[in-house]
Design an enzyme around this catalytic site. Sequence first.
Site, PDB file in Angstrom:
ATOM      1  N   LYS A  63       0.826  -1.219   0.000  1.00  0.00           N
ATOM      2  CA  LYS A  63       0.000   0.000   0.000  1.00  0.00           C
ATOM      3  C   LYS A  63       0.858   1.265   0.000  1.00  0.00           C
ATOM      4  O   LYS A  63       0.574   2.201  -0.733  1.00  0.00           O
ATOM      5  CB  LYS A  63      -0.925   0.039   1.229  1.00  0.00           C
ATOM      6  CG  LYS A  63      -1.917  -1.100   1.305  1.00  0.00           C
ATOM      7  CD  LYS A  63      -2.920  -0.893   2.437  1.00  0.00           C
ATOM      8  CE  LYS A  63      -2.264  -0.846   3.813  1.00  0.00           C
ATOM      9  NZ  LYS A  63      -1.760  -2.138   4.297  1.00  0.00           N
TER      10      LYS A  63
ATOM     11  N   ARG B  89       0.163  -8.709  13.722  1.00  0.00           N
ATOM     12  CA  ARG B  89      -0.475  -7.692  12.868  1.00  0.00           C
ATOM     13  C   ARG B  89      -1.349  -8.337  11.804  1.00  0.00           C
ATOM     14  O   ARG B  89      -2.429  -7.843  11.500  1.00  0.00           O
ATOM     15  CB  ARG B  89       0.599  -6.817  12.203  1.00  0.00           C
ATOM     16  CG  ARG B  89       1.063  -5.690  13.138  1.00  0.00           C
ATOM     17  CD  ARG B  89       2.429  -5.152  12.766  1.00  0.00           C
ATOM     18  NE  ARG B  89       2.512  -4.662  11.422  1.00  0.00           N
ATOM     19  CZ  ARG B  89       3.657  -4.562  10.739  1.00  0.00           C
ATOM     20  NH1 ARG B  89       4.799  -4.916  11.305  1.00  0.00           N
ATOM     21  NH2 ARG B  89       3.649  -4.113   9.513  1.00  0.00           N
TER      22      ARG B  89
ATOM     23  N   ARG C  20      -9.526   0.740   9.022  1.00  0.00           N
ATOM     24  CA  ARG C  20      -9.076  -0.595   9.395  1.00  0.00           C
ATOM     25  C   ARG C  20     -10.109  -1.340  10.234  1.00  0.00           C
ATOM     26  O   ARG C  20      -9.861  -2.477  10.618  1.00  0.00           O
ATOM     27  CB  ARG C  20      -7.808  -0.446  10.212  1.00  0.00           C
ATOM     28  CG  ARG C  20      -6.525  -0.502   9.363  1.00  0.00           C
ATOM     29  CD  ARG C  20      -5.543  -1.079  10.238  1.00  0.00           C
ATOM     30  NE  ARG C  20      -4.206  -1.386  10.018  1.00  0.00           N
ATOM     31  CZ  ARG C  20      -3.229  -0.780   9.443  1.00  0.00           C
ATOM     32  NH1 ARG C  20      -3.404   0.310   8.774  1.00  0.00           N
ATOM     33  NH2 ARG C  20      -2.029  -1.261   9.483  1.00  0.00           N
TER      34      ARG C  20
HETATM   35  P1  ADP Z   1       1.215  -2.035   8.122  1.00  0.00           P
HETATM   36  O1  ADP Z   1       0.028  -1.918   7.256  1.00  0.00           O
HETATM   37  O2  ADP Z   1       2.469  -2.336   7.378  1.00  0.00           O
HETATM   38  O3  ADP Z   1       0.991  -2.933   9.305  1.00  0.00           O
HETATM   39  P2  ADP Z   1       0.939   0.719   9.040  1.00  0.00           P
HETATM   40  O4  ADP Z   1       2.107   1.603   8.909  1.00  0.00           O
HETATM   41  O5  ADP Z   1      -0.246   1.006   8.228  1.00  0.00           O
HETATM   42  O6  ADP Z   1       1.555  -0.685   8.782  1.00  0.00           O
HETATM   43  O7  ADP Z   1       0.487   0.646  10.588  1.00  0.00           O
HETATM   44  C1  ADP Z   1       1.390   0.348  11.616  1.00  0.00           C
HETATM   45  C2  ADP Z   1       0.625   0.229  12.946  1.00  0.00           C
HETATM   46  O8  ADP Z   1      -0.035   1.478  13.238  1.00  0.00           O
HETATM   47  C3  ADP Z   1      -0.508  -0.798  12.963  1.00  0.00           C
HETATM   48  O9  ADP Z   1      -0.047  -2.083  13.281  1.00  0.00           O
HETATM   49  C4  ADP Z   1      -1.430  -0.217  14.043  1.00  0.00           C
HETATM   50  O10 ADP Z   1      -0.965  -0.469  15.342  1.00  0.00           O
HETATM   51  C5  ADP Z   1      -1.330   1.279  13.801  1.00  0.00           C
HETATM   52  N1  ADP Z   1      -2.362   1.755  12.854  1.00  0.00           N
HETATM   53  C6  ADP Z   1      -2.150   2.251  11.609  1.00  0.00           C
HETATM   54  N2  ADP Z   1      -3.310   2.620  11.028  1.00  0.00           N
HETATM   55  C7  ADP Z   1      -4.297   2.341  11.925  1.00  0.00           C
HETATM   56  C8  ADP Z   1      -5.708   2.468  11.917  1.00  0.00           C
HETATM   57  N3  ADP Z   1      -6.367   2.962  10.855  1.00  0.00           N
HETATM   58  N4  ADP Z   1      -6.397   2.076  13.017  1.00  0.00           N
HETATM   59  C9  ADP Z   1      -5.772   1.591  14.088  1.00  0.00           C
HETATM   60  N5  ADP Z   1      -4.440   1.430  14.159  1.00  0.00           N
HETATM   61  C10 ADP Z   1      -3.690   1.794  13.102  1.00  0.00           C
END
Ligand code: ADP
Length: 194
Positions: free
Chosen positions: A14, A145, A89
Amino acid sequence: MFNLVLFGPPGSGKGTQSANILQTYNLIHISTGDLLRDEVARQTPLGIEARKFMDQGLLVPDEVVIGMISSKIDENPEARGFIFDGFPRTRAQAEALDKLLEFKNTSITLVLSLEVTEEELIKRLVGRGQTSGRSDDTEEVIVKRIKEYRSKTEPVAGYYKNHGKLEGIAGNHAIEETFKMLCKHINKYILPAE
Ligand code: ADP
């Protein structure tokens, strides 16, 4: 306005594809992961709280993330559109996003879902962990995750499917090839910016 949700599990590409898309179409990128990491780096109260969840591979509470998104949208009143990366999410986030956009007389145009096998995801994320410096890119946290994704985030695809907005894209090809497939869908709505 053209508002795109880029959907998919951790490691599906993404971030990489968002960077390509926003350059080509001149859109504003909203990545909740990046916004949260910025709060963590600046050691704000929000960041200190969020880090506890992130380091365990858990989602940060909805109200925290929704507040961040709302201000980011407000900061860009002249935008041609937004790419939402890593958001929504949860179903609650998806509903909140619809409400926020409705308030601004706009809506989600399209949801592109990057599909990658679990084996490939783990391989990519472990690889990224060797250079990213991200504290949540260890194998133990990665597995959590992905589990969190399957239980809380995957159902969001059903929400958009019911609204007729979901398109699946094979995310296991080379970056350029995946990008071309994404563009094919986006071009039905907007053309690349000058
Ligand atoms: P990836 O998709 O590679 O796991 P992200 O950089 O999108 O990584 O997110 C890293 C962390 O940040 C997630 O594991 C979560 O803890 C938090 N996070 C990111 N976006 C959200 C969201 N929309 N709602 C809740 N937690 C989030």
